[in-house]
Design a protein around this motif. Structure first.
Motif, short mmCIF file in Angstrom:
data_model
loop_
_atom_site.label_atom_id
_atom_site.label_comp_id
_atom_site.label_asym_id
_atom_site.label_seq_id
_atom_site.Cartn_x
_atom_site.Cartn_y
_atom_site.Cartn_z
N SER A 256 41.31 47.90 44.90
CA SER A 256 40.55 47.71 43.57
C SER A 256 41.72 48.02 42.68
CB SER A 256 39.02 48.43 43.12
OG SER A 256 39.21 49.64 42.90
N SER A 257 42.22 48.00 41.26
CA SER A 257 42.97 48.85 40.50
C SER A 257 42.38 49.04 38.66
CB SER A 257 43.75 47.50 40.49
OG SER A 257 43.40 46.95 40.76
N ALA A 258 43.32 49.90 39.11
CA ALA A 258 43.21 50.31 37.27
C ALA A 258 44.46 50.49 36.57
CB ALA A 258 43.08 51.74 36.99
N VAL A 259 44.62 50.02 35.45
CA VAL A 259 45.80 51.11 34.36
C VAL A 259 45.53 51.49 33.21
CG1 VAL A 259 47.69 49.23 32.65
CG2 VAL A 259 46.68 47.58 34.25
N ARG A 260 46.63 53.10 33.26
CA ARG A 260 46.15 53.99 32.37
C ARG A 260 46.89 54.58 31.73
NH1 ARG A 260 44.87 55.28 37.97
NH2 ARG A 260 42.04 55.06 38.12
N VAL A 261 46.65 55.19 30.87
CA VAL A 261 47.83 55.69 29.39
C VAL A 261 47.27 57.09 29.24
CG1 VAL A 261 48.38 53.76 29.05
CG2 VAL A 261 46.44 54.80 27.66
N VAL A 262 47.76 58.15 29.57
CA VAL A 262 47.43 59.44 28.70
C VAL A 262 47.64 60.21 27.06
CG1 VAL A 262 47.81 61.90 29.23
CG2 VAL A 262 47.80 60.50 31.20
N GLY B 279 41.88 51.53 32.04
CA GLY B 279 40.06 50.35 32.14
C GLY B 279 40.18 49.62 33.54
N PRO B 280 39.12 49.55 34.42
CA PRO B 280 40.00 49.46 36.00
C PRO B 280 39.18 47.84 36.27
CG PRO B 280 36.74 50.12 35.40
CD PRO B 280 38.21 50.25 34.30
N SER B 281 40.20 47.78 36.96
CA SER B 281 38.86 46.56 37.95
C SER B 281 38.58 46.45 39.32
CB SER B 281 40.90 45.75 37.76
OG SER B 281 40.72 44.02 38.21
N ASN B 282 37.98 45.50 39.56
CA ASN B 282 37.07 45.26 40.83
C ASN B 282 38.25 44.50 42.03
OD1 ASN B 282 34.95 46.36 39.74
ND2 ASN B 282 34.50 45.03 39.67
N SER B 283 39.64 44.09 41.45
CA SER B 283 40.33 42.93 42.31
C SER B 283 41.32 43.70 41.95
CB SER B 283 40.77 41.65 41.75
OG SER B 283 41.54 41.93 40.17
N GLY B 284 42.00 43.54 43.20
CA GLY B 284 43.12 44.02 43.83
C GLY B 284 43.79 43.71 45.56
N GLY B 285 44.14 44.53 45.92
CA GLY B 285 44.54 44.27 47.00
C GLY B 285 43.01 44.09 47.90
N GLY B 286 42.61 44.11 47.53
CA GLY B 286 41.11 44.48 48.52
C GLY B 286 40.83 42.61 48.61
N THR B 287 41.17 41.90 47.68
CA THR B 287 40.57 40.25 47.08
C THR B 287 42.24 39.97 48.31
OG1 THR B 287 41.30 41.41 44.94
CG2 THR B 287 40.84 38.55 45.21
N PHE B 288 43.37 40.07 48.06
CA PHE B 288 44.47 39.21 48.51
C PHE B 288 43.29 39.99 50.48
CE2 PHE B 288 48.33 39.16 50.65
CZ PHE B 288 48.36 38.05 50.55
N GLU B 289 43.38 40.17 51.02
CA GLU B 289 43.26 40.83 51.74
C GLU B 289 41.88 39.80 52.49
OE1 GLU B 289 42.42 44.64 53.08
OE2 GLU B 289 41.22 44.31 54.03
N TRP B 290 40.72 39.39 51.74
CA TRP B 290 39.99 38.54 51.48
C TRP B 290 40.56 37.67 51.97
CZ3 TRP B 290 39.72 34.13 48.47
CH2 TRP B 290 38.91 33.20 49.19
N PHE B 291 41.67 37.06 50.86
CA PHE B 291 42.43 35.70 51.23
C PHE B 291 43.26 35.51 52.67
CE2 PHE B 291 45.79 32.98 51.14
CZ PHE B 291 45.29 31.63 50.00
N ALA B 292 43.61 37.08 53.09
CA ALA B 292 44.09 36.58 53.99
C ALA B 292 42.99 36.75 55.92
CB ALA B 292 45.43 38.11 54.65
N LYS B 293 41.93 37.03 55.79
CA LYS B 293 40.62 37.48 56.53
C LYS B 293 40.39 35.77 56.57
CE LYS B 293 39.66 41.79 56.13
NZ LYS B 293 38.39 42.73 55.19
N TYR C 228 37.33 37.05 40.53
CA TYR C 228 36.75 37.44 40.79
C TYR C 228 35.24 37.52 41.11
CZ TYR C 228 38.60 37.15 36.04
OH TYR C 228 39.45 37.32 34.78
N LEU C 229 35.92 38.03 42.68
CA LEU C 229 35.03 37.95 43.50
C LEU C 229 33.85 38.98 43.63
CD1 LEU C 229 37.75 37.92 46.55
CD2 LEU C 229 36.67 36.23 45.23
N LEU C 230 34.22 40.29 43.15
CA LEU C 230 33.32 41.28 43.41
C LEU C 230 32.66 41.60 42.17
CD1 LEU C 230 35.26 44.38 45.27
CD2 LEU C 230 33.18 42.62 45.76
#
Lengths: 507, 295
Positions: free
Chosen positions: A264-270, A296-310, A347-349
């Protein structure tokens, strides 16, 4: 020679690193633990297995690396994933499994509080979006659905607090992880009464609040002996994975943002101000006095691409998932920007930031007769990164972002990094240490030891390995597609709800 | 192949093979009512579909079988047609004598040359797979046909050949089942299934062979994959689960330490104690003392 050990209690595994005081990694090991999904929306982990796995990996690291090289461990610094919730009895014995960040059982409680009159006040006092991931809502769920456990609970802990209690006997939680509970008032740095009321608990049910630099007690004698650690080894409470990944990316009090994309992923600032978002979409975690990580966190990311690959990868020639994903990436490069007008909503998750809609679902949009397999591959990657862009866009409403630093296994794939630079139309930096959470934990421990004067100075030590510049006009092309992506994400609310409901029924 | 049925006791071809209850081919050209009722299986029965399409109830649910598919029914499982109807089509079948020991091990008599460990591993896999339907496996049909030919021709060495063929059938189907259950593209899923199987029977003395077979991989590749996925060797990962379960039990004062040792799969309380101490720094007794509370 002295060294610092960092322990990251992550989503699927514990990762332990040893660093010399110069910041160079001496060695690292990992140990996997499973997540159990006994029901839809449930996501649990066994606290005892996490503890034992951590102990086993630490012991192996000590015996195979630290002792043979005659290092002396100055401190052990912890980090962990956020939002985990574990009820223990009055003696600290777990009452069943811990609920992880991905556990969505408190959906109803989230809807209830979001629609209530206290929603705005709760967001401004805690700085955390109201979402089922929040421990406050998980505890409320227990109160409403598992009375026996709720009444028997002596404390409600995070996984990290549980592990530390096993090691030292102290019940503690640092400010930054406490922020992720949705119960901490980030202005006053005390537990928020309104949140306690909603969860149905009093402050004595929670661990003691301490700064990220706090020593979390002394290691029990038996562990000192079995691990070969001396009594003066500092056990540092540390912070959360999100905050430390930001520190480890070298982003501190600047106008840069950091993008982390693993599963999953996130974009952050300090910065030194809380970002108060009218739409309650942005989280704010307090690190040290007047220093906040927001994002902000997002549920998508590398896991989404992994799903596609599988599902759609070519396994006839590929040896394993990784080589399959590599050949997909190769294919994706054959298609030009915009995937010939094919869009993917990732938005698979369900999704957290920026739409905060657990019912959101994925889709391919705009398919025409000319689209081929490689268009779908590229569209999937673009969709994942459009979502990252939309989180970044949300942050940009509050803060000027001039450049980006990326980390995580998916974001640092050169093809993806370049795409991020093009979409955002900004310079993107990749840092040297591939594991930014561990680097961040090291910097925190080193700052505590006085090696750096401040976290600011510590973050400045992070070296840049690579830099990507946006291609000319690429941003312009991406943005046209992104506008459709964004409006689809917002427009489909009703349909998302209906399809999610049907899917739940037919499980 | 023509229709035939050999039956133990009445077909002399089976005289030397008391473990074979029945062997045959059924060709059914019109629907027959009440010809295929649900029965409780004794022994192990293999069905190989040659032709047609069959709706069968196997163990706990209704399944559809197509030509090339094998259904395997284990002792004590329910099998038949829910409507008792025998549908149009043809299939070959082999029914052999076998018992279940302690509900978790298939007992084959001396005729089989499978070793004890191999039978344990095969039993584990068969009992954990539900339903036992192996799809598109023409090889199984060929083996059943060969058994029939050996029995009819009685050439030199046919006694050994027949029994070897039955062993071969067990091996073939088990291997295919593990591959079918564990598509190579998703090791995470395979590992979660293995993790679940280990937890459900943590008292069992698991061997790497059994674990690898459950994952549908050869030992070397299995070791390598588990190590890179978990950071541990398969046996060390198993120790993690054993000790975590032991810790939970140690926190309950009513269970004796010896019982905990056996319940969590250690072969002696000494073995338990040494492993526990090595990992945690405490003996199980000390750990219990530190974590026991007088109410």
């Amino acid at each position: 020679m002295k060294c610092i050990i960092t322990i990251e209690l992550g989503t699927n595994a514990v990762r332990i690193f040893a660093f010399g005081l110069n910041g160079i990694a001496i060695g690292s090991m990992k140990g996997y633990y499973p997540t159990f999904h006994t029901q839809p929306d449930y996501s649990e982990q066994d606290p005892e297995q996490i503890f034992i796995t951590m102990l086993y990996v630490l012991k192996n690291l000590m015996n195979e690396i630290i002792h043979p090289k005659k290092y002396k461990v100055a401190s052990v610094c912890f980090s962990s994933s956020m939002h985990s919730t574990l009820a223990v009895d009055k003696h600290g014995v777990p009452l069943g499994n811990a609920y992880t960040w991905a556990d969505n059982r408190a959906k109803k409680e989230a809807i209830e509080i979001k629609g209530s009159s206290i929603a705005d006040a709760m967001y401004s006092s805690t700085g955390t979006p109201l979402h089922p991931m929040s421990p406050m809502l998980k505890i409320a769920w227990m109160k409403n659905n598992d009375q026996e456990k709720f009444l028997q609970a002596g404390k409600f802990l995070s996984i990290k607090s549980y592990v530390i209690h096993q090691l030292t006997g102290e019940y503690m939680i640092d400010y930054s992880l406490a922020c992720a509970s949705g119960i901490l008032n980030i202005h006053k740095v005390t537990w928020e009464q309104e949140a306690l009321n909603f969860a149905g608990i009093t402050t004595d049910k929670l661990p003691q609040l301490v700064p990220v630099f706090a020593t979390a007690g002394t290691l029990k004698k038996a562990y000192q002996n079995s691990l070969g650690l001396s009594a003066d080894t500092k056990i540092l409470i540390g912070s959360s994975d999100g905050c430390l990944a930001t520190l480890g990316a070298g982003i501190w009090n600047s106008d840069k943002a950091t993008i982390t994309i693993e599963d999953s992923s996130a974009v952050r600032v300090v910065g030194n101000k809380i970002l108060h978002d009218e739409k309650k979409r942005i989280f704010n975690y307090l690190i040290t006095e007047n220093c906040f990580v927001s994002g902000g966190p997002s549920n998508s990311g590398g896991g989404t691409f992994e799903w596609f690959a599988k599902q759609f990868g070519d396994f006839a020639t590929a040896y394993d998932l990784e080589s399959c994903m590599n050949s997909l990436l190769q294919e994706a490069t054959k298609v030009s920007i915009g995937s010939g007008g094919l869009l993917f909503l990732p938005y698979l998750l369900g999704e957290r930031a920026p739409i905060w809609n657990p019912d959101a679902r994925g889709m391919f949009f705009g398919i025409n007769i000319k689209h081929e397999r490689e268009h779908f591959i590229r569209a999937t990657i673009e969709g994942i990164l459009y979502e990252i862009y939309s989180v970044g866009k949300m942050l940009a409403e509050h803060r000027n972002i001039s450049a980006l630093s990326v980390n995580g296994s998916f974001a640092t794939i050169p093809f993806c990094t370049q795409m991020i630079a093009d979409m955002f139309n900004k310079q993107v930096y990749v840092t040297k240490n591939s594991n930014s959470v561990s680097s961040g934990a090291f910097l925190l421990a080193a700052t505590e030891m006085g090696i750096f004067k401040s976290l600011d100075e510590a973050a400045g030590q992070i070296e840049i390995a690579d830099s990507y510049s946006p291609g000319e006009n690429h941003h312009h092309t991406y943005i046209k597609y992104f506008e459709i992506f964004e409006s689809l994400s917002n427009k489909l609310g009703d349909e998302f709800a209906k399809i999610a409901e049907l899917q739940e029924k037919n499980q | 192949m023509n229709q035939f049925v050999l039956i133990q006791g009445s077909s002399e071809e089976l005289n030397l093979f008391p473990h074979i209850i029945e062997l045959g081919v059924i060709k059914n050209s019109s629907i027959q009512l009440n010809a295929f009722p649900k029965v409780l299986m004794q022994g192990v029965k293999f069905f190989y579909v040659l032709d047609g399409k069959f709706h069968w109830y196997i163990h706990d649910g209704e399944y559809i079988l197509f030509p090339g598919d094998v259904a395997m029914i284990l002792p004590g499982q329910e099998f038949g047609s829910s409507t008792a109807v025998l549908e149009v089509g043809s299939f070959s079948f082999l029914h052999i004598n076998a018992d279940l020991k302690d509900a978790d091990e298939i007992v084959l008599d001396k005729w089989s040359s499978l070793s004890g460990n191999e039978i344990t591993a095969i039993s584990k896999i068969l009992l954990l797979s539900n339903p036992l339907i192996i799809t598109k496996i023409n090889e199984a049909g060929r083996i059943i046909k060969c058994i029939h030919q050996e029995l009819s021709n009685q050439e030199v060495g046919y006694f050994a050949r027949v029994n070897n063929h039955i062993d071969e059938l067990f091996i073939l189907l088990t291997r295919q089942l593990t591959r079918q259950n564990n598509p190579g593209r998703d090791f995470h899923k395979t590992f979660m299934k293995l993790d679940d199987a280990l937890r459900k029977d943590i008292a069992h003395q698991w061997t790497v062979d059994e674990m690898a077979a459950l994952a549908g991989l050869g030992n070397t590749l299995f070791n390598e994959k588990v190590k890179s996925y978990t950071g541990f060797t398969p046996l060390n990962y198993l120790i993690n689960i054993r000790i975590s379960e032991a810790i939970k039990l140690l926190k309950k004062p009513q269970v004796s330490i010896t019982d905990i040792a056996f319940d969590t799969g250690f072969y002696s309380s000494q073995h338990f104690s040494t492993t526990f101490k090595k990992l945690t720094g405490f003996t199980p007794g000390e750990f219990r003392k530190n974590n026991s509370y007088n109410e």
